[in-house]
Write a protein that holds these residues in place. Structure first.
Motif, PDB file in Angstrom:
ATOM      1  N   GLY A  25      28.160 -72.903 -13.063  1.00 55.87           N
ATOM      2  CA  GLY A  25      28.525 -74.108 -12.337  1.00 55.87           C
ATOM      3  C   GLY A  25      28.616 -75.342 -13.220  1.00 55.87           C
ATOM      4  N   ARG A  26      29.350 -76.300 -12.734  1.00 60.63           N
ATOM      5  CA  ARG A  26      29.433 -77.622 -13.347  1.00 60.63           C
ATOM      6  C   ARG A  26      29.124 -78.635 -12.261  1.00 60.63           C
ATOM      7  NH1 ARG A  26      28.932 -75.396 -17.469  1.00 60.63           N
ATOM      8  NH2 ARG A  26      30.291 -75.384 -19.303  1.00 60.63           N
ATOM      9  N   MET A  27      28.934 -79.900 -12.631  1.00 56.28           N
ATOM     10  CA  MET A  27      28.720 -80.911 -11.599  1.00 56.28           C
ATOM     11  C   MET A  27      29.526 -82.174 -11.854  1.00 56.28           C
ATOM     12  SD  MET A  27      24.853 -82.321 -12.254  1.00 56.28           S
ATOM     13  CE  MET A  27      25.004 -84.023 -11.770  1.00 56.28           C
TER      14      MET A  27
ATOM     15  N   ASP B 153      24.236 -85.711 -20.525  1.00 61.70           N
ATOM     16  CA  ASP B 153      24.468 -84.309 -20.188  1.00 61.70           C
ATOM     17  C   ASP B 153      25.274 -84.266 -18.903  1.00 61.70           C
ATOM     18  OD1 ASP B 153      24.146 -81.447 -20.126  1.00 61.70           O
ATOM     19  OD2 ASP B 153      22.272 -81.723 -21.232  1.00 61.70           O
ATOM     20  N   GLU B 154      25.716 -83.064 -18.550  1.00 58.86           N
ATOM     21  CA  GLU B 154      26.461 -82.913 -17.298  1.00 58.86           C
ATOM     22  C   GLU B 154      25.837 -81.880 -16.386  1.00 58.86           C
ATOM     23  OE1 GLU B 154      30.599 -82.465 -18.156  1.00 58.86           O
ATOM     24  OE2 GLU B 154      30.694 -84.447 -19.084  1.00 58.86           O
ATOM     25  N   MET B 155      24.619 -81.465 -16.723  1.00 58.21           N
ATOM     26  CA  MET B 155      23.832 -80.629 -15.830  1.00 58.21           C
ATOM     27  C   MET B 155      22.409 -81.183 -15.885  1.00 58.21           C
ATOM     28  SD  MET B 155      25.487 -78.118 -14.298  1.00 58.21           S
ATOM     29  CE  MET B 155      24.593 -76.587 -14.102  1.00 58.21           C
ATOM     30  N   PRO B 156      21.584 -80.825 -14.881  1.00 60.79           N
ATOM     31  CA  PRO B 156      20.190 -81.271 -14.970  1.00 60.79           C
ATOM     32  C   PRO B 156      19.547 -80.712 -16.240  1.00 60.79           C
ATOM     33  CG  PRO B 156      20.680 -80.360 -12.792  1.00 60.79           C
ATOM     34  CD  PRO B 156      21.848 -80.029 -13.673  1.00 60.79           C
ATOM     35  N   TYR B 157      18.640 -81.463 -16.795  1.00 62.55           N
ATOM     36  CA  TYR B 157      17.826 -80.939 -17.909  1.00 62.55           C
ATOM     37  C   TYR B 157      16.446 -81.547 -17.805  1.00 62.55           C
ATOM     38  CZ  TYR B 157      18.439 -85.356 -20.454  1.00 62.55           C
ATOM     39  OH  TYR B 157      18.423 -86.678 -20.811  1.00 62.55           O
ATOM     40  N   ARG B 158      15.489 -80.933 -18.502  1.00 58.38           N
ATOM     41  CA  ARG B 158      14.112 -81.354 -18.348  1.00 58.38           C
ATOM     42  C   ARG B 158      13.663 -82.201 -19.538  1.00 58.38           C
ATOM     43  NH1 ARG B 158      11.061 -79.295 -14.410  1.00 58.38           N
ATOM     44  NH2 ARG B 158      12.021 -77.255 -14.182  1.00 58.38           N
ATOM     45  N   PHE B 159      13.005 -83.307 -19.249  1.00 61.02           N
ATOM     46  CA  PHE B 159      12.356 -84.082 -20.302  1.00 61.02           C
ATOM     47  C   PHE B 159      11.080 -83.355 -20.742  1.00 61.02           C
ATOM     48  CE2 PHE B 159      14.633 -87.442 -17.914  1.00 61.02           C
ATOM     49  CZ  PHE B 159      15.336 -88.028 -18.956  1.00 61.02           C
TER      50      PHE B 159
ATOM     51  N   LEU C  44      18.943 -85.918 -13.784  1.00 61.74           N
ATOM     52  CA  LEU C  44      20.171 -85.514 -13.083  1.00 61.74           C
ATOM     53  C   LEU C  44      21.220 -86.554 -13.478  1.00 61.74           C
ATOM     54  CD1 LEU C  44      21.470 -83.578 -11.004  1.00 61.74           C
ATOM     55  CD2 LEU C  44      20.850 -85.239  -9.241  1.00 61.74           C
ATOM     56  N   PRO C  45      22.071 -86.216 -14.463  1.00 59.05           N
ATOM     57  CA  PRO C  45      22.927 -87.252 -15.051  1.00 59.05           C
ATOM     58  C   PRO C  45      23.969 -87.771 -14.049  1.00 59.05           C
ATOM     59  CG  PRO C  45      22.822 -85.286 -16.434  1.00 59.05           C
ATOM     60  CD  PRO C  45      22.240 -84.913 -15.111  1.00 59.05           C
ATOM     61  N   LEU C  46      23.995 -89.081 -13.937  1.00 57.68           N
ATOM     62  CA  LEU C  46      24.932 -89.756 -13.036  1.00 57.68           C
ATOM     63  C   LEU C  46      25.969 -90.434 -13.930  1.00 57.68           C
ATOM     64  CD1 LEU C  46      25.528 -90.632 -10.100  1.00 57.68           C
ATOM     65  CD2 LEU C  46      23.951 -92.534 -10.431  1.00 57.68           C
ATOM     66  N   ASN C  47      27.126 -89.801 -14.073  1.00 60.24           N
ATOM     67  CA  ASN C  47      28.151 -90.271 -15.006  1.00 60.24           C
ATOM     68  C   ASN C  47      28.535 -91.730 -14.722  1.00 60.24           C
ATOM     69  OD1 ASN C  47      30.652 -90.831 -16.303  1.00 60.24           O
ATOM     70  ND2 ASN C  47      31.022 -88.645 -16.527  1.00 60.24           N
ATOM     71  N   HIS C  48      28.128 -92.636 -15.596  1.00 57.15           N
ATOM     72  CA  HIS C  48      28.372 -94.060 -15.344  1.00 57.15           C
ATOM     73  C   HIS C  48      29.834 -94.435 -15.548  1.00 57.15           C
ATOM     74  CE1 HIS C  48      28.148 -93.835 -19.641  1.00 57.15           C
ATOM     75  NE2 HIS C  48      28.427 -95.108 -19.792  1.00 57.15           N
TER      76      HIS C  48
END
Lengths: 293, 304
Positions: free
Chosen positions: B254-256, B198-204, B211-215
């Protein structure tokens, strides 16, 4: 084909020089088709003796979640860019996506895209399947896509590019029109099958986004330049006899924010050039078949 | 020719939604808009502080770990360069640009290099947990009890050495087991950065936030794995930012943009300019909100 034969006998040799002229609609010289892979990779698939699905014991978080990005985020980016510049999709579909994320399949169908099968899951490999098992995945593919989209699939890209020696014969027997599994040409070609007819439509590993980014380590801009060069050459050669360019994509790669912008510029270039016939795989095979019978 | 068992063409988890219950499907582009306190693109700088024991261990060898037969002084010292020099260059670059970052820190770093931790904290940056050391890898072969002990050990040692319990967790190579999410929740963590879907926070499902950290945008991936220049890395980051700013404007909300940095990679003298130039460019864009991981998560949570 014969099991264990050294030459699989898939097709006859036809030199590129001196072929009969293939003509595309509207006098276009290069038929361009875009093949988004809409896939589902299982988080914990059964182990196949010949291939390990993930580099780590399940869950292989990066592998699984990277691909999941397609179905949550990047499909829509890729699809909107294609639609904006007039490119229909011809989808290689993990047909179980119809069950898992019908929203993604519905979006592609609503855009008028064509579907063909890419197996049930991209984490199930065809090597060593019995004939009954292979018939089951073919029949499942036909039924599942028919129910989800109303389309009778006409093409095949083997799941994770895994085959048995009987795959192509079975496809022809079931009335499929084309396979995307052979990479021997830049024009549609006849495949030698036991009964009926089957066309091989040029797919491409070389300009597949996966190869671009993970085999050739291109940046997004280098990949976009590659597509333009591939197109320019094929459009020029297509004046002699119509060529085919395939752009195979994975949303989780091309739909990443750092790649989608340069990719859009490449699509815009091809769309505006004037020599490209933006078509689906089925349309290209039909136009070719009508000229070779 | 061997044949496959019939179970190979049966699909017990073929159903609507995922083939697991860890989180639910949702389409980023159809979620209610999230707005940031400033700008439309949250730029999250995340620096990994890594100590590689010279003898590799753990369920799998961490990316960047030793290569040659023992004693591999070459890689041991080249990695340590990041902690002695590269990280300091990054701290200076952050200060110059006026930005705050998250530092994913091995417990061993916090214990071995207190001066570095003090500088990170003095700069107003966040420390998130990054296992014990680079042998503290996790996968399903580790076993749940050993994993619980490993994560508990890392958290306790980081809390002691830094004076605070981290809110965020980054696994080495982002690899987890099926038990990890619940263990992280039980350790009191708010978020992890491992899943890149994902590109925004999401809840498990268990309440933990991802908080996705684009690898793919990390310096490790672009510079070390794909062997591109630091300038090529910077170009990709700018392309990403431009697209995200455009998307935020068109769709609202917003985007991140996560920027994962490794001191022994981007902190080298001939590469650091690419980071400095990127920070200067982004700092000049009205769409930019530089934020630490915990700030992004808190802002997102307040709007759910």
């Amino acid at each position: 084909m014969q099991e264990g034969a050294p030459d699989p006998g898939l097709y006859d040799y036809h030199p590129y020089e001196g072929r009969a002229k293939i003509e595309w609609p509207g006098g276009k010289t290069c038929a361009v088709w875009v093949a988004p892979n809409l896939e589902y990779y299982e988080i914990d698939p059964p182990i196949h003796p010949k291939r390990t699905p993930w580099p780590h014991p399940a869950p292989s978080v990066v592998g699984y979640s990277h691909r999941d990005h397609s179905n949550r985020v990047s499909h829509w980016r890729m699809a909107e860019v294609m639609t904006r510049h007039g490119f229909p999709g011809s989808v290689s579909l993990s047909v179980a996506l119809c069950q898992h994320h019908p929203e993604v399949v519905a979006d592609a169908a609503a855009r008028g895209w064509e579907f063909f099968s890419h197996g049930i899951y991209n984490t199930r490999y065809s090597y060593d399947m019995t004939e009954a098992q292979e018939r089951a995945i073919i029949e499942d593919s036909i039924d599942t896509v028919q129910k989800a989209t109303g389309q009778r699939i006409r093409g095949w890209l083997a799941p994770a590019l895994t085959h048995t020696p009987r795959t192509l014969d079975l496809l022809a027997e079931y009335g499929f029109d084309y396979t995307c599994d052979l990479y021997h040409d830049d024009q549609v070609q006849e495949v030698k099958v036991a009964s009926g007819k089957l066309a091989s439509i040029p797919y491409s590993l070389e300009v597949n986004d996966h190869y671009g980014f993970f085999v050739y380590n291109m940046s997004g801009r280098e990949y976009a330049e590659t597509l333009v060069k591939q197109y320019e050459r094929l459009a020029s050669e297509g004046e002699k006899s119509g060529t085919v360019m395939c752009i195979p994509l994975h949303a989780y790669l091309i739909g990443q924010p750092h790649r989608i912008g340069p990719f859009e510029e490449a699509l815009e270039h091809i769309a505006k050039d004037g020599r490209a016939w933006l078509a689906t795989a089925g349309e290209i095979v039909d136009a070719w078949r009508a000229q070779v019978a | 020719m061997s044949t496959l068992p019939d179970s190979y063409t049966q699909y017990p988890k073929r159903r609507e939604g995922y083939d697991h219950d860890l989180y639910e499907w949702s389409n980023l582009h159809e979620r209610p808009a999230v707005t940031w306190p400033k700008g439309s693109v949250a730029v999250w700088l995340c620096v990994s502080l890594e100590w590689f024991p010279i003898v590799p261990g753990g369920p799998f060898k961490a990316p960047g770990h030793m290569v040659t037969p023992y004693p591999d002084y070459r890689h041991y010292t080249a990695r340590d360069y990041g902690n002695r020099v590269g990280a300091w260059r990054m701290l200076e670059a952050f200060e110059k640009a006026g930005v705050k970052a998250s530092f994913a820190t091995n417990a061993a770093i916090a214990e071995r290099y207190p001066e570095l931790i003090a500088a990170v904290q003095a700069g107003g940056h966040e420390i998130i947990a990054h296992s014990t050391d680079m042998n503290g890898t996790i996968d399903a072969s580790l076993g749940e009890e050993a994993e619980r002990a490993l994560i508990g050990d890392a958290m306790a040692r980081l809390e002691t050495a830094t004076g605070a319990r981290p809110k965020g967790w980054l696994s080495i190579a982002r690899q987890q087991s099926f038990a990890t999410l619940d263990i992280l929740k039980a350790e009191g963590l708010t978020y992890c950065c491992d899943w890149v879907n994902d590109e925004m926070p999401y809840r498990f499902s268990n309440g933990l936030v991802d908080l996705p950290l684009n690898h793919e945008l990390s310096d490790r991936q672009i510079v070390t794995v794909q062997q591109k220049s630091a300038d090529s890395w910077g170009e990709s980051l700018r392309d990403a930012f431009d697209w995200l700013a455009r998307e935020a404007k068109e769709k609202g909300g917003g985007r991140m943009l996560p920027v994962h940095l490794t001191p022994y990679i981007m902190g080298l003298p001939y590469r650091i300019h690419a980071l400095e130039a990127l920070l200067a460019d982004l700092a000049g864009r009205e769409e930019t909100w530089f934020a630490r991981g915990e700030d992004i998560v808190a802002c997102w949570e307040s709007q759910q």
